[in-house]
Design a protein around this motif. Structure first.
Motif, PDB file in Angstrom:
ATOM      1  N   ARG A 121       0.852  -1.187   0.000  1.00 44.25           N
ATOM      2  CA  ARG A 121       0.000   0.000   0.000  1.00 44.25           C
ATOM      3  C   ARG A 121       0.890   1.240   0.000  1.00 44.25           C
ATOM      4  NH1 ARG A 121       0.543  -2.113   4.572  1.00 44.25           N
ATOM      5  NH2 ARG A 121      -1.082  -3.651   4.314  1.00 44.25           N
ATOM      6  N   ARG A 123       0.847   5.309   1.248  1.00 37.73           N
ATOM      7  CA  ARG A 123       0.177   6.188   2.211  1.00 37.73           C
ATOM      8  C   ARG A 123       0.848   7.555   2.171  1.00 37.73           C
ATOM      9  NH1 ARG A 123       0.085   3.422   7.665  1.00 37.73           N
ATOM     10  NH2 ARG A 123      -1.531   2.220   6.610  1.00 37.73           N
ATOM     11  N   TYR A 137      -4.297  13.608  -5.290  1.00 39.84           N
ATOM     12  CA  TYR A 137      -4.227  12.284  -4.667  1.00 39.84           C
ATOM     13  C   TYR A 137      -5.483  11.474  -4.951  1.00 39.84           C
ATOM     14  CZ  TYR A 137      -0.362  14.556  -2.228  1.00 39.84           C
ATOM     15  OH  TYR A 137       0.787  15.240  -1.926  1.00 39.84           O
ATOM     16  N   TYR A 142      -6.100   7.547  -4.449  1.00 41.20           N
ATOM     17  CA  TYR A 142      -5.969   7.547  -2.990  1.00 41.20           C
ATOM     18  C   TYR A 142      -7.313   7.857  -2.345  1.00 41.20           C
ATOM     19  CZ  TYR A 142      -0.907   7.352  -3.343  1.00 41.20           C
ATOM     20  OH  TYR A 142       0.370   6.953  -3.608  1.00 41.20           O
ATOM     21  N   LEU A 159      -4.203   9.628   3.432  1.00 35.98           N
ATOM     22  CA  LEU A 159      -4.806   8.959   2.282  1.00 35.98           C
ATOM     23  C   LEU A 159      -3.979   7.732   1.947  1.00 35.98           C
ATOM     24  CD1 LEU A 159      -4.791  12.350   1.432  1.00 35.98           C
ATOM     25  CD2 LEU A 159      -6.660  11.364   0.175  1.00 35.98           C
ATOM     26  N   GLU A 160      -4.651   6.735   1.376  1.00 35.72           N
ATOM     27  CA  GLU A 160      -3.986   5.479   1.115  1.00 35.72           C
ATOM     28  C   GLU A 160      -4.573   4.830  -0.136  1.00 35.72           C
ATOM     29  OE1 GLU A 160      -4.399   1.639   3.704  1.00 35.72           O
ATOM     30  OE2 GLU A 160      -2.962   2.976   4.695  1.00 35.72           O
ATOM     31  N   LYS A 161      -3.755   4.006  -0.796  1.00 36.75           N
ATOM     32  CA  LYS A 161      -4.254   3.168  -1.868  1.00 36.75           C
ATOM     33  C   LYS A 161      -3.443   1.893  -1.910  1.00 36.75           C
ATOM     34  CE  LYS A 161      -1.882   4.489  -6.141  1.00 36.75           C
ATOM     35  NZ  LYS A 161      -2.082   5.046  -7.478  1.00 36.75           N
TER      36      LYS A 161
END
Length: 163
Positions: A121, A123, A137, A142, A159-161
């Motif tokens: 991931r 972040r 983002y 994200y 934020l994350e993906k």
């Protein structure tokens, strides 16, 4: 932009240029939040060099000038923490931030180094009023996973993906 921009790995010789760019780029963030004591404006050259040695940094050059940069570090569980994505004010709005974000993600997705686990991931953090950052983002996939108040004027948005 008349000349083409090249993206490459940052090295110790780039540290001073990155620090000057960081100071310039984060003025607008400091103004937005009314806080000139934010860490990007107070970071020392030695601390920046240590970040580069611990993780990975990229620079974008227009000719010989460093006009953008990003840093990231991976932890043992495969989370890549992306920090200090910055683009010189004079070359903003040309897709350079997105290109750097793609390039740092690609670096960690294909690291091939046994001491650096494959990314699971990505972040990153930005301020709640940093609309341009949030738009970029989100456009890059994200999603907001957390917020944290750092004071009366600033809430940090995480934020994350998935990699």
């Amino acid at each position: 932009m008349g000349m083409s921009v090249t993206i490459s790995s940052a090295d110790a010789q780039d540290a001073e240029h990155i620090l000057k760019l960081q100071y310039l780029c984060y003025q607008s963030e400091a103004e937005l939040y009314g806080d000139w004591s934010i860490e990007p404006l107070t970071q020392s050259l030695d601390a920046l060099r240590a970040e580069l040695a611990e993780g990975h940094g990229l620079v974008a050059r227009l000719g010989d000038e460093v006009v953008a940069s990003v840093r990231a570090v991976a932890d043992e569980d495969g989370t890549v923490r992306i920090t200090r994505l910055m683009v010189h004010p004079r070359v903003r709005r040309h897709g350079l931030g997105g290109r750097l974000l793609d390039a740092i993600e690609q670096h960690f997705a294909t690291t091939g180094h046994p001491e650096v686990p494959s990314a699971k991931r990505f972040r990153l953090d930005t301020g709640h009023r940093s609309e341009g950052n949030l738009r970029l983002y989100r456009r890059k996939g994200y999603e907001q996973v957390a917020t944290r108040a750092l004071g009366p004027r600033l809430t940090l948005v995480t934020l994350e993906k998935a990699a």
